[in-house]
Design a protein around this motif. Structure first.
Motif, short mmCIF file in Angstrom:
data_model
loop_
_atom_site.label_atom_id
_atom_site.label_comp_id
_atom_site.label_asym_id
_atom_site.label_seq_id
_atom_site.Cartn_x
_atom_site.Cartn_y
_atom_site.Cartn_z
N VAL A 1 0.84 -1.20 0.00
CA VAL A 1 0.00 0.00 0.00
C VAL A 1 0.88 1.25 0.00
O VAL A 1 0.63 2.20 -0.75
N LYS A 2 1.92 1.24 0.81
CA LYS A 2 2.83 2.38 0.88
C LYS A 2 3.56 2.57 -0.44
O LYS A 2 3.73 3.68 -0.93
N PHE A 3 3.99 1.46 -1.06
CA PHE A 3 4.68 1.53 -2.33
C PHE A 3 3.78 2.13 -3.41
O PHE A 3 4.24 2.83 -4.30
N ALA A 4 2.48 1.88 -3.29
CA ALA A 4 1.52 2.42 -4.25
C ALA A 4 1.26 3.92 -4.02
O ALA A 4 0.57 4.56 -4.79
N GLY A 5 1.83 4.45 -2.95
CA GLY A 5 1.71 5.88 -2.70
C GLY A 5 0.66 6.26 -1.67
O GLY A 5 0.35 7.44 -1.48
N PHE A 6 0.11 5.28 -0.98
CA PHE A 6 -0.92 5.54 0.02
C PHE A 6 -0.36 5.27 1.42
O PHE A 6 0.60 4.53 1.57
N THR A 7 -1.00 5.86 2.42
CA THR A 7 -0.60 5.61 3.80
C THR A 7 -1.34 4.39 4.32
O THR A 7 -2.57 4.36 4.29
N PRO A 8 -0.60 3.38 4.79
CA PRO A 8 -1.26 2.19 5.33
C PRO A 8 -2.16 2.53 6.52
O PRO A 8 -1.86 3.45 7.28
N THR A 9 -3.23 1.79 6.68
CA THR A 9 -4.19 2.04 7.75
C THR A 9 -3.53 2.03 9.12
O THR A 9 -3.81 2.90 9.95
N VAL A 10 -2.65 1.08 9.37
CA VAL A 10 -2.00 0.98 10.67
C VAL A 10 -1.19 2.25 10.98
O VAL A 10 -1.18 2.73 12.12
N VAL A 11 -0.56 2.83 9.98
CA VAL A 11 0.23 4.05 10.17
C VAL A 11 -0.71 5.24 10.39
O VAL A 11 -0.49 6.07 11.28
N ALA A 12 -1.77 5.32 9.60
CA ALA A 12 -2.73 6.43 9.73
C ALA A 12 -3.41 6.40 11.10
O ALA A 12 -3.58 7.45 11.73
N GLU A 13 -3.80 5.21 11.56
CA GLU A 13 -4.44 5.10 12.87
C GLU A 13 -3.50 5.51 13.98
O GLU A 13 -3.90 6.19 14.93
N ASP A 14 -2.24 5.10 13.87
CA ASP A 14 -1.24 5.47 14.87
C ASP A 14 -1.07 6.99 14.92
O ASP A 14 -1.01 7.59 15.98
N THR A 15 -1.02 7.60 13.76
CA THR A 15 -0.88 9.06 13.67
C THR A 15 -2.10 9.76 14.27
O THR A 15 -1.96 10.73 15.03
N ARG A 16 -3.30 9.28 13.93
CA ARG A 16 -4.53 9.88 14.47
C ARG A 16 -4.60 9.73 15.99
O ARG A 16 -5.09 10.60 16.68
N ARG A 17 -4.09 8.63 16.51
CA ARG A 17 -4.12 8.38 17.94
C ARG A 17 -3.23 9.37 18.69
O ARG A 17 -3.54 9.79 19.80
N ARG A 18 -2.13 9.76 18.07
CA ARG A 18 -1.19 10.68 18.72
C ARG A 18 -1.54 12.15 18.52
O ARG A 18 -1.02 13.02 19.22
N MET A 19 -2.39 12.47 17.57
CA MET A 19 -2.69 13.86 17.23
C MET A 19 -3.20 14.70 18.40
O MET A 19 -2.72 15.81 18.61
N PRO A 20 -4.16 14.23 19.19
CA PRO A 20 -4.63 15.06 20.31
C PRO A 20 -3.51 15.42 21.29
O PRO A 20 -3.44 16.57 21.76
N ALA A 21 -2.63 14.48 21.57
CA ALA A 21 -1.52 14.76 22.48
C ALA A 21 -0.59 15.82 21.87
O ALA A 21 -0.14 16.74 22.58
N ARG A 22 -0.31 15.70 20.58
CA ARG A 22 0.54 16.70 19.92
C ARG A 22 -0.09 18.09 19.96
O ARG A 22 0.59 19.09 20.15
N GLN A 23 -1.40 18.15 19.78
CA GLN A 23 -2.10 19.43 19.83
C GLN A 23 -2.04 20.02 21.23
O GLN A 23 -1.82 21.22 21.40
N ASP A 24 -2.21 19.17 22.25
CA ASP A 24 -2.12 19.64 23.64
C ASP A 24 -0.72 20.18 23.94
O ASP A 24 -0.57 21.24 24.55
N ILE A 25 0.29 19.46 23.49
CA ILE A 25 1.67 19.89 23.72
C ILE A 25 1.94 21.23 23.04
O ILE A 25 2.52 22.14 23.63
N ALA A 26 1.48 21.38 21.80
CA ALA A 26 1.68 22.64 21.07
C ALA A 26 0.98 23.80 21.76
O ALA A 26 1.54 24.90 21.86
#
Length: 136
Positions: A23-48
């Motif tokens: 999936v990554k080779f095809a130019g898309f973000t794999p679901t597992v990577v996207a979910e991991d990123t979404r899970r960390r986003m609120p914490a990053r926003q709080d830190i910022a």
């Protein structure tokens, strides 16, 4: 076959399988990577947010110290106290050494502040260029 997904600097983001690699080779973000990123986003926003508020409080307080304005200093201290009362899960700490350092930075000419950030190997040349331009 399990490998890892990496960011633009080559640092590991998460483990991925062969399907995710395709999936990554095809130019898309794999679901597992996207979910991991979404899970960390609120914490990053709080830190910022906390860093931004802390920076604003420090700016106000150090400016008050530099200008001898007790009102500014009191507003900054009140802002800090108000933030910490309303946000006990993410308190902000302002230390005297940090304030003193920022006041010193405020008193330092901009050319000197810039030169401190220049790589050591370039400082002499950049300082010379700046002084030559200042003479013209």
């Amino acid at each position: 076959m399990t490998d890892k997904a990496v960011d633009y600097k080559g640092r590991k983001v998460s483990d991925v399988g062969l399907g995710d690699a395709i999936v990554k080779f095809a130019g898309f973000t794999p679901t597992v990577v996207a979910e991991d990123t979404r899970r960390r986003m609120p914490a990053r926003q709080d830190i910022a947010l906390v860093k931004k508020i802390q920076s604003n409080i420090m700016d106000l307080w150090s400016r008050g110290l530099a200008e001898g304005d007790k009102g500014m200093q009191e507003r900054a201290a009140a802002w800090l106290q108000d933030w910490n009362e309303k946000n006990p899960e993410s308190p902000i700490v302002v230390t005297n050494p940090a304030l003193i350092n920022q006041v010193k930075q405020m008193a330092t000419p901009s050319v000197d502040r810039m030169l401190k950030g220049v790589p050591k190997g370039m400082r002499g040349r950049v300082a010379e260029e700046i002084s030559l331009r200042g003479e013209n």
